[in-house]
Structures are given as C-alpha cells and as structure tokens.
Design an enzyme around this catalytic site. Structure first.
Site, PDB file in Angstrom:
ATOM      1  N   HIS A 147       0.844  -1.201   0.000  1.00 30.36           N
ATOM      2  CA  HIS A 147       0.000   0.000   0.000  1.00 30.36           C
ATOM      3  C   HIS A 147       0.878   1.249   0.000  1.00 30.36           C
ATOM      4  CE1 HIS A 147      -2.893   3.053   1.193  1.00 30.36           C
ATOM      5  NE2 HIS A 147      -2.148   3.317   2.258  1.00 30.36           N
TER       6      HIS A 147
ATOM      7  N   ASP B  76       6.155  22.469 -26.179  1.00 29.65           N
ATOM      8  CA  ASP B  76       6.173  21.086 -25.660  1.00 29.65           C
ATOM      9  C   ASP B  76       7.290  21.005 -24.623  1.00 29.65           C
ATOM     10  OD1 ASP B  76       6.054  18.246 -25.312  1.00 29.65           O
ATOM     11  OD2 ASP B  76       5.166  18.105 -27.296  1.00 29.65           O
TER      12      ASP B  76
ATOM     13  N   SER C  84      11.835   8.774 -12.956  1.00 33.07           N
ATOM     14  CA  SER C  84      11.733  10.061 -12.260  1.00 33.07           C
ATOM     15  C   SER C  84      12.884  10.974 -12.628  1.00 33.07           C
ATOM     16  CB  SER C  84      11.757   9.870 -10.746  1.00 33.07           C
ATOM     17  OG  SER C  84      10.666   9.145 -10.333  1.00 33.07           O
TER      18      SER C  84
ATOM     19  N   HIS D 193      13.472  11.822   3.360  1.00 35.17           N
ATOM     20  CA  HIS D 193      12.841  13.064   3.763  1.00 35.17           C
ATOM     21  C   HIS D 193      12.680  14.033   2.606  1.00 35.17           C
ATOM     22  CE1 HIS D 193      10.950  15.829   6.392  1.00 35.17           C
ATOM     23  NE2 HIS D 193      11.608  16.748   5.700  1.00 35.17           N
TER      24      HIS D 193
ATOM     25  N   TYR E  86       9.032  15.859   0.550  1.00 37.62           N
ATOM     26  CA  TYR E  86       8.828  17.201  -0.005  1.00 37.62           C
ATOM     27  C   TYR E  86       8.648  17.156  -1.506  1.00 37.62           C
ATOM     28  CZ  TYR E  86       9.003  19.064   4.488  1.00 37.62           C
ATOM     29  OH  TYR E  86       8.652  19.322   5.774  1.00 37.62           O
TER      30      TYR E  86
ATOM     31  N   SER F  86      -1.455  26.992  -4.511  1.00 36.35           N
ATOM     32  CA  SER F  86      -1.134  28.400  -4.710  1.00 36.35           C
ATOM     33  C   SER F  86      -1.698  28.920  -6.026  1.00 36.35           C
ATOM     34  CB  SER F  86       0.383  28.611  -4.716  1.00 36.35           C
ATOM     35  OG  SER F  86       0.924  28.158  -3.508  1.00 36.35           O
TER      36      SER F  86
ATOM     37  N   HIS G  61      15.485  12.653  11.828  1.00 36.67           N
ATOM     38  CA  HIS G  61      14.325  12.688  12.732  1.00 36.67           C
ATOM     39  C   HIS G  61      13.477  11.425  12.578  1.00 36.67           C
ATOM     40  CE1 HIS G  61      12.053  15.196   9.468  1.00 36.67           C
ATOM     41  NE2 HIS G  61      11.841  13.920   9.275  1.00 36.67           N
ATOM     42  N   HIS G  62      13.774  10.609  11.568  1.00 34.92           N
ATOM     43  CA  HIS G  62      13.108   9.318  11.451  1.00 34.92           C
ATOM     44  C   HIS G  62      13.842   8.249  12.259  1.00 34.92           C
ATOM     45  CE1 HIS G  62      10.381  10.629   8.247  1.00 34.92           C
ATOM     46  NE2 HIS G  62      11.388  11.388   7.856  1.00 34.92           N
TER      47      HIS G  62
ATOM     48  N   LYS H  63       4.159  29.867   4.224  1.00 33.48           N
ATOM     49  CA  LYS H  63       3.253  29.508   3.128  1.00 33.48           C
ATOM     50  C   LYS H  63       1.802  29.531   3.600  1.00 33.48           C
ATOM     51  CE  LYS H  63       4.495  27.119  -0.214  1.00 33.48           C
ATOM     52  NZ  LYS H  63       5.225  27.959  -1.158  1.00 33.48           N
TER      53      LYS H  63
ATOM     54  N   ARG I 139       2.192   0.610  14.937  1.00 30.01           N
ATOM     55  CA  ARG I 139       1.770   0.494  13.546  1.00 30.01           C
ATOM     56  C   ARG I 139       2.240  -0.843  12.996  1.00 30.01           C
ATOM     57  NH1 ARG I 139       6.147   4.431  10.379  1.00 30.01           N
ATOM     58  NH2 ARG I 139       5.048   3.717   8.533  1.00 30.01           N
TER      59      ARG I 139
HETATM   60  C1  HEM Z   1       6.280  20.740   9.472  1.00 38.29           C
HETATM   61  C2  HEM Z   1       6.603  19.760   8.717  1.00 38.29           C
HETATM   62  C3  HEM Z   1       6.931  18.334   9.154  1.00 38.29           C
HETATM   63  C4  HEM Z   1       7.562  17.875  10.273  1.00 38.29           C
HETATM   64  C5  HEM Z   1       8.101  18.703  11.410  1.00 38.29           C
HETATM   65  C6  HEM Z   1       7.618  16.438  10.182  1.00 38.29           C
HETATM   66  C7  HEM Z   1       8.193  15.594  11.122  1.00 38.29           C
HETATM   67  C8  HEM Z   1       8.190  14.219  11.049  1.00 38.29           C
HETATM   68  C9  HEM Z   1       8.833  13.344  11.986  1.00 38.29           C
HETATM   69  C10 HEM Z   1       9.632  13.800  13.205  1.00 38.29           C
HETATM   70  C11 HEM Z   1       8.617  12.066  11.595  1.00 38.29           C
HETATM   71  C12 HEM Z   1       9.143  10.791  12.236  1.00 38.29           C
HETATM   72  C13 HEM Z   1       8.132  10.136  13.081  1.00 38.29           C
HETATM   73  C14 HEM Z   1       8.586   8.791  13.564  1.00 38.29           C
HETATM   74  O1  HEM Z   1       8.784   7.877  12.733  1.00 38.29           O
HETATM   75  O2  HEM Z   1       8.740   8.642  14.782  1.00 38.29           O
HETATM   76  C15 HEM Z   1       7.815  12.119  10.411  1.00 38.29           C
HETATM   77  C16 HEM Z   1       7.364  11.004   9.716  1.00 38.29           C
HETATM   78  C17 HEM Z   1       6.809  11.076   8.454  1.00 38.29           C
HETATM   79  N1  HEM Z   1       6.501  12.224   7.762  1.00 38.29           N
HETATM   80 FE1  HEM Z   1       6.690  14.119   8.443  1.00 38.29          FE
HETATM   81  N2  HEM Z   1       7.017  16.033   9.037  1.00 38.29           N
HETATM   82  C18 HEM Z   1       6.598  17.160   8.373  1.00 38.29           C
HETATM   83  C19 HEM Z   1       5.978  17.218   7.155  1.00 38.29           C
HETATM   84  C20 HEM Z   1       5.747  16.133   6.353  1.00 38.29           C
HETATM   85  C21 HEM Z   1       5.283  16.204   4.996  1.00 38.29           C
HETATM   86  C22 HEM Z   1       4.955  17.473   4.252  1.00 38.29           C
HETATM   87  C23 HEM Z   1       5.197  14.935   4.553  1.00 38.29           C
HETATM   88  C24 HEM Z   1       4.759  14.394   3.218  1.00 38.29           C
HETATM   89  C25 HEM Z   1       4.119  14.998   2.310  1.00 38.29           C
HETATM   90  C26 HEM Z   1       5.598  14.057   5.617  1.00 38.29           C
HETATM   91  C27 HEM Z   1       5.622  12.684   5.532  1.00 38.29           C
HETATM   92  C28 HEM Z   1       6.034  11.846   6.522  1.00 38.29           C
HETATM   93  C29 HEM Z   1       6.019  10.418   6.426  1.00 38.29           C
HETATM   94  C30 HEM Z   1       5.577   9.591   5.210  1.00 38.29           C
HETATM   95  C31 HEM Z   1       6.488   9.923   7.644  1.00 38.29           C
HETATM   96  C32 HEM Z   1       6.575   8.470   8.080  1.00 38.29           C
HETATM   97  C33 HEM Z   1       7.669   7.714   7.495  1.00 38.29           C
HETATM   98  C34 HEM Z   1       7.624   6.286   7.969  1.00 38.29           C
HETATM   99  O3  HEM Z   1       8.178   5.981   9.026  1.00 38.29           O
HETATM  100  O4  HEM Z   1       7.024   5.450   7.259  1.00 38.29           O
HETATM  101  N3  HEM Z   1       5.925  14.823   6.704  1.00 38.29           N
HETATM  102  N4  HEM Z   1       7.576  13.442  10.095  1.00 38.29           N
HETATM  103 CU   LIG Z   2      11.042  13.383   7.467  1.00 41.63          CU
END
Ligand code: HEM
Ligand SMILES: [Cu+2]
Lengths: 537, 203
Positions: free
Chosen positions: A78, A107, A171, A254, A258, A269, A303-304, A332, A451
């Site tokens: 998924h 184009d 990509s 990460h 974005y 926007s 941070h992950h 933004k 999870r």
């Molecule tokens: C203010 C902006 C953001 C902050 C501070 C932030 C912070 C974090 C942090 C600290 C984690 C880790 C959590 C953990 O596994 O313990 C996380 C996970 C994640 N974030 Fe964000 N995030 C932000 C924005 C976004 C955006 C814009 C996206 C995607 C469009 C995103 C997608 C994800 C995904 C997919 C995970 C999980 C990854 C995984 O373990 O499978 N985040 N985020």
């Molecule tokens: Cu991240």
C-alpha cells in the site's frame, strides 16, 4: 485498460494520430500528461484496495482475514504503490500538462525522452503488482525496505528492487526534462520571477529528484548486492551495519516527502488566488519558502531515527533543524490565508479542496512538529500517531491538492465542465470520511498502538472500528471521483477558454481543450499577465 | 509520426544543461557509496554504532591487552552496572546458542567472565563467526573485551556442544547514567564446509 479508455475519449483532440499507437508512441506533452494521470489513478485504486483490506483486518481485534505475513505485505505494498505509483506519477502528469502551457512553451524539451519516462512506469507497476503472485508473496518489510528483513526475503524483493530502479530512472529522466523545459523554453519576457508558482514548485522539486533519487538507487543497489553478490554493506555478518541503510534511505526519504508536497503547494497556490479573486499574497516569499524547505529537507533526515541510539548532540541537531522547517511552511500557510483575506471568495470544488488542504495540511504539520520533539518521538515512534501524521500531510495534503487540481484543470484539458454537484459531494464525502478515518489514529498512537500489526489490544477496538468505517466510506467516495472524471471526459457543458474568471495564467488564453500543438509561436508575456496572479487585476 | 513541424526550438544550450544535471545525478549516486566508508570512519571515531573495538576493527587480543595494561582502571565499588547477555543464531546456521548466565551485576573496572553454550545441530562441521553489538551504543567504547570467542571464527564438529568464554571489563569512566548494558551476539555461518572439515580434522 486505461489507454484504450482514454483513446476513446480523446477523439476530439486536434491533429492527434488515432488508435493505440497514438498512446504508445506519443511524444506530445498533453498525451503523456494524460497517460501519467490515468496510470496514477489506476495505481491509486489498486493501492486503495489494499488499504481497504488493511482496514477490514483492523476492524476488530484478533486475526480475521489475513495471517500476519500477508497483512505485512498489504501495508508495505500500500505504502510503496501510493508513493511511487500514485502520488509521484500524478504530479509528473500535472507537470507535463501544465508546465509547457504555463510558460508558453510548445512542448517539453525532450519529447521522446518524455515518452520513455512514462512507458517505464507501467513496466515497473506490473512488476510490483506481480510480486503478490510469486512464491513467498509480496515484500513485507515496510515501504522503507529496512534490512535485515529486506535482505532475507524471497524473489519478490528482487523484483521490487528492479521496479524501484525503473521508477527512479523514470523520475530522473522526467525531472531533467522538466528542469530543461523550465530553464530553456520559457516564452520571451517570462523571467524566473514571473513564472507561475506551480512552475516554481516543480522546478525545485525536479532538482530534489535529481539530487536524491540516485541515493535511493545506490541504497537499493547495496541491498541487491548484499542479497546476491556476497557484499556486507548492511549485513552484520561481514561487519556491515543495518542502521547505515536507514541513514541512506532517509537521506533520500525526507526530501522525497517534499517531492510529494511541493508541487501540491504549487497547485494550491494556483487555485486559491483564482477563487479568492486576488493575486497570491507574498509571491516572492513563497518562492523563497519553497527553496528553503527544499534546502532544509537535506539536513533533517535523522528525525526518522531518533530511537536508533543517537547521541544527544545528534538528537538535538536533528530536532532543531526539523523544527526550523515549520518556519517556511508557516510562511506559506500565512500567505494562503492572507490571500483569502478580503477576497471575494466562491466555493467551487477546486477551491473546497484547496481550503481543506490548508486546514488539514496544517494539522499534519503540527503533528510533525510534535514528532520532531525527541522525548515525545521516543514514545510515539512506530505508533499510529506517525500514521496519522503522514496521512494528514499525504492524503489531505498531496492527494487532496491533486484532486483539487484535477477539478481545476479538467475543463481546460477536456473542454467540458465537470458536474459541480457531484464534485461537491465528492469533496464533502472525502473530507469527512478522511477525518473519521485518520483523526482517531492520533489517539490510538498516543495510547500506544503500534503500527504495522494485524492484531491489537482490546482497548483500541472502538477507535479502530470508527477508523475502519471511515476508511470504507473514504474508499467508496473515490469511486464517485472516478465517475465524475469519466463523465467530464465524455461530455458536459462547454468550458470555454476560461471558465474561472479569476484565473490569469497562460493556459487560459488557449482554447479548451488546447490545440494538440499549443504555443507554436511563443506568446508575448507583456500582453498576457505572465506572472501568476502577481499583478493586481 | 505525422505531426506538423514544430518550429525549431532554441536547443543549443540544452546539451550543456543536461550535461550538468547528469553530473549531479552521477555525483549523488557516488555520494551514496561514499557514505559507506565515511560512515564507518565516523563510527570508529565516535563509537556510536555499538560496535566494540576488538571485533569491529579486527584488532587481535594482544592489541586490547596492551591498551588495558597501559591504563589500569581502579574498580569503582560505588556503583553497580548490570550486563545482559543475548545470543541469536542467524538464518542459515543450524546452531543453537544460549548464554549460561543471562545477566551479571558488576562494579565498573572489575574483570569478569561470561559463557555462551553453542551446539551444532547438523551432521556437518561448520564454521561460525559471532558479531557483537553493545547497546546503548555509547557504552560500547567502555566495554573492553580482553578475550572473546568473537575474535576468531569458531568451528563445531557435527553435533558438538561447546562453551565459549568471553572476558571483559566495563571501564569505570562509563557515564553514570548507564546502569544496564546489553551485549548481543549474532552468530553467522562463516566459511564453506570444506575448510571447516579440514580444521576439525587437524584439531
Ligand atoms: C512541518 C513539517 C513536518 C515535520 C516537522 C515532520 C516531522 C516528522 C517526523 C519527526 C517524523 C518521524 C516520526 C517517527 O517515525 O517517529 C515524520 C514522519 C513522516 N513524515 Fe513528516 N514532518 C513534516 C511534514 C511532512 C510532509 C509534508 C510529509 C509528506 C508529504 C511528511 C511525511 C512523513 C512520512 C511519510 C512519515 C513516516 C515515514 C515512515 O516511518 O514510514 N511529513 N515526520
Ligand atoms: Cu522526514
């Protein structure tokens, strides 16, 4: 198949060759954009079906439908397919359709390369889907592909490595094409700071892709050689280190999140100024915000990995840099709200999606901020709180911006207005069902539900049932989306050149649908307002 | 394909731009691989990844003993650190492995010994290599092994059971916050069985 489908619906396009060969050999940016969008819609439904199975298993505690091994395949596939098969290709589809139209180019810079970028995707998609049918089943170690599990699995793991390589090549080729198009093919007079914001976001996204997709390619190549060629990059037996994979993966991962949100920022926007009938507030600060988000995204990856045993200094560094991202993101959100301020707002379907985006994405940003706090993250890592966070940024962020963008540009692409009533019903069902599905997950995570598990403790039963019911409604609502899109492709009230009176980017100077070869002679930017919404009307 | 002629585009600078972008792609691909030695160097310098000195750097017993002899540490009777022992046998190695004592309380600076019992379930002589890992990672640099079965490959004859010793000191300089250290071994299959047969035969 979707190609035959769309071929049937696009008879009206001028100057296009007919039949299946049109789609196989097309080098036209509009055809390829259409292919990307149909492909991603198909993958969206496929991965969505997997999500329905996940929610069905989690409807009640206990093992009802699937054995844990199968459940893990469902969650892994998924995530992988939604990210690489649905969100990313659909954003590239938008780029194909819109970037040339918005900068007045005839184009993409490399049309034939463009054809290749697309046709690699179905190959990779088939390969991914086929993994369900090989001995041992699909990959099951999570979309993040961590070793040692990923090194130990069966043939599906090799197939997925190949598929991801193909997707990565696609990509990178697409990104190079987009960068060259934007930098070299702008109509005379369209300076960089006059480009519509959507084009800006894609330019920066394309640079991110070029910089980080090769790192992913590198990491999965090491997985492959660890699996088959006796290397020990991640295999502790030979002195390798599994945590190193996490560093490599998240150095890609990460920026990747974005890559999935910046073009969505661009879409929102574009939509908000149109329906607020005001120029976008703070165009220049928007450009700088996107650029600084892109830059920061390279220095926050760990941070992950807060729970992998980092020293305090490292935790603090990644915590502060992560929190720093909230500043340009806040800029933004502020600018979007300021654009709305005293606008004469109407609430057509694209605008509803854009407004929901601003509201719900902000919630996702805040839960991200909560997760960036090390002591909190150590509690919440790998719980449903993280699942809630990334669905707020990815579904109500990227996916809902994409849906809004589809409604916004469908009249231009097809020449027909979509059914506004159905669009609005789709919006409300989606927005409500989304929150029913994912809001309770915050509480589940705070209460400690991990999870990626098929079974859970009894105290989580109620919220999981709510979440599953919301999930089924959310899934069903997307069938209405499919119906509305097909209905619009087939017919509907003529859209005219410019159905949205507040729109002022270049594509609206063209007929709807635009001629097969638009902007054969470049437009004069002094005459048409080139800088998206930047000039007051 | 029969498409109307597209007016010639300003192509000359396409090539240079694509060249540069491909260079970025190549550099970041290379960067990914360059991270491997960088990462190892970083971990050796900082001792962050829980690898203990002896096994990680492949330094023989002698090297370690010299180090210890050079800096004899007093025993810190004032506190107790618990060391937990874990053993895992990785897939592909038909062995069983178990620590004889699962945990040990000690004063930092004390010389201690622990034992793992391994058993070869197969009817083949097999060579295995144990890889240690210490957590929390920051404790690794204070966990000194004077002798360890992980310093060399171990050969077990068919059906053989063996007790493998390890001698170690937890240095008193270890952070006061660390009260429990976990020492985990993963046993991997090392060499092909031909050399194993030879080694058993010459023993
Ligand atoms: C203010 C902006 C953001 C902050 C501070 C932030 C912070 C974090 C942090 C600290 C984690 C880790 C959590 C953990 O596994 O313990 C996380 C996970 C994640 N974030 Fe964000 N995030 C932000 C924005 C976004 C955006 C814009 C996206 C995607 C469009 C995103 C997608 C994800 C995904 C997919 C995970 C999980 C990854 C995984 O373990 O499978 N985040 N985020
Ligand atoms: Cu991240």
């Amino acid at each position: 198949m979707y190609t035959a489908d769309t071929a049937a619906h696009h008879d009206h396009a001028h100057g296009a060759p007919r039949g299946i060969m049109r789609w196989l050999t097309s080098t036209n940016h509009k055809d390829i954009g259409t292919l990307y969008l149909w492909f991603s819609l198909f993958m969206f439904f496929f991965a969505g079906a997997l999500a329905m199975l996940i929610r069905a298993e989690l409807f009640q505690p206990g093992l009802q439908l699937f054995q844990p091994a199968v459940f893990n395949q469902l969650t892994t596939m998924h995530g992988l397919i939604m990210i690489f098969g649905a969100i990313m290709p659909s954003l590239v589809g938008f780029a194909n359709w819109q970037v040339p139209l918005m900068i007045g180019a005839s184009d993409m810079a490399f049309p034939r390369l463009n054809n290749w970028s697309f046709w690699l995707l179905p190959a990779a998609g088939l390969l991914l889907i086929a993994t369900f049918f090989v001995p041992g089943g699909a990959i099951a170690g999570g979309w993040t592909m961590y070793p040692p599990l990923y090194i130990q699995g069966g043939v599906a793991y090799d197939m997925s490595i190949l598929a991801i390589h193909i997707l990565g090549i696609s990509s990178i080729m697409g990104a190079i094409n987009i960068i060259v198009t934007i930098l070299n093919l702008r109509a005379p007079g369209m300076t960089l700071m006059k480009m519509p914001l959507f084009v800006w976001t894609w330019l920066i996204t394309a640079f991110l892709l070029v910089a980080v997709m090769p790192v992913l390619a590198c990491a999965i190549t090491m997985l492959l050689t660890d699996r088959h060629f006796g290397t020990h990059f991640f295999d502790a037996a030979g002195g390798g280190d599994a945590v190193m994979f996490q560093h490599l993966f998240w150095f890609f991962g990460h920026p990747e999140v974005y890559i999935m949100i910046l073009p969505a920022f661009g879409i929102v926007s574009t939509i908000i100024p149109t329906f607020a009938r005001k120029p976008l507030f703070g165009y220049v600060s928007m450009v700088y915000a996107v650029a600084s988000i892109a830059f920061l995204s390279f220095i926050v990856w760990a941070h992950h990995m807060f729970t992998t045993g980092m020293p305090v200094g490292g935790q603090l560094f990644f915590m502060y840099t992560t929190m720093l991202i909230a500043i340009p993101t806040g800029v933004k959100v502020f600018n979007w709200v300021a654009t709305l301020w005293r606008g004469s707002i109407t609430f057509e379907t694209p605008m509803l999606f854009a407004l929901a985006f601003v509201f719900l994405f902000t919630i996702g940003g805040f839960s991200g901020l909560v997760l960036s706090l090390v002591p909190v993250d150590i509690q919440l890592q790998d719980t449903y709180y993280v699942v809630a966070h990334f669905h707020y940024v990815l579904f109500s962020g990227s996916a809902m911006a994409i849906m809004g963008g589809i409604y916004y540009w469908l009249p231009k692409w097809t020449g027909h207005m979509y059914d506004e009533t159905l669009g609005k019903i789709h919006f409300w069902l989606t927005a409500i069902a989304f929150n029913i599905t994912f809001f309770p997950m915050h509480f589940l995570g705070l209460a400690g539900m991990p999870r990626r598990i098929p079974d859970y403790a009894l105290q989580f039963a109620d919220f999981n049932m709510i979440s599953s019911l919301g999930g089924f409604l959310l899934g069903a609502s997307q069938l209405l989306f499919l119906y509305t899109v097909i209905k619009c492709v087939r017919g509907g009230a003529p859209a005219g050149n410019k159905p949205w009176d507040g729109a002022d980017t270049l594509e609206w100077t063209q007929t709807s649908p635009p001629p097969y070869h638009s902007f054969v002679t470049p437009p004069q930017i002094k005459l048409v307002r080139g800088r998206s919404h930047a000039n007051a009307r | 394909m029969s498409t109307p002629a597209i007016p010639s585009l300003p192509t000359p600078n396409h090539r240079r731009l694509v060249g540069r972008l491909l260079l970025v792609v190549a550099l970041s691909f290379g960067f990914g691989f360059a991270l491997v030695p960088l990462y190892d160097a970083f971990c050796v310098v900082t001792g962050l990844n829980g690898k203990t000195a002896g096994a990680a750097k492949g330094i023989g017993i002698g090297g370690i003993q010299q180090q210890v002899a050079a800096a004899p540490s007093p025993i810190d009777k004032g506190r107790i650190v618990t060391v937990e022992f874990i053993g895992t046998v990785m897939p592909g190695l038909p062995w069983d492995m178990q620590p004889l004592i699962s945990k040990l309380d000690l004063h930092p600076g004390e010389l201690q010994q622990a034992m793992y019992r391994v058993h070869n379930r197969s009817d083949q002589p097999i060579v295995g290599q144990a890889i240690p890992s210490v957590s929390p990672g920051l404790a690794a640099q204070y966990f000194h092994k004077l002798d360890c079965f992980c310093f060399a490959q171990q050969t077990l004859a068919p059906g053989e059971t063996k007790d493998l010793p390890l001698t170690f000191i937890v240095k008193p300089e270890i952070d006061r916050d660390i009260r429990t250290i976990t020492l985990a071994y993963a046993f991997f299959k090392a060499a092909d069985s031909k050399s194993a047969t030879k080694r058993v035969a010459t023993r």
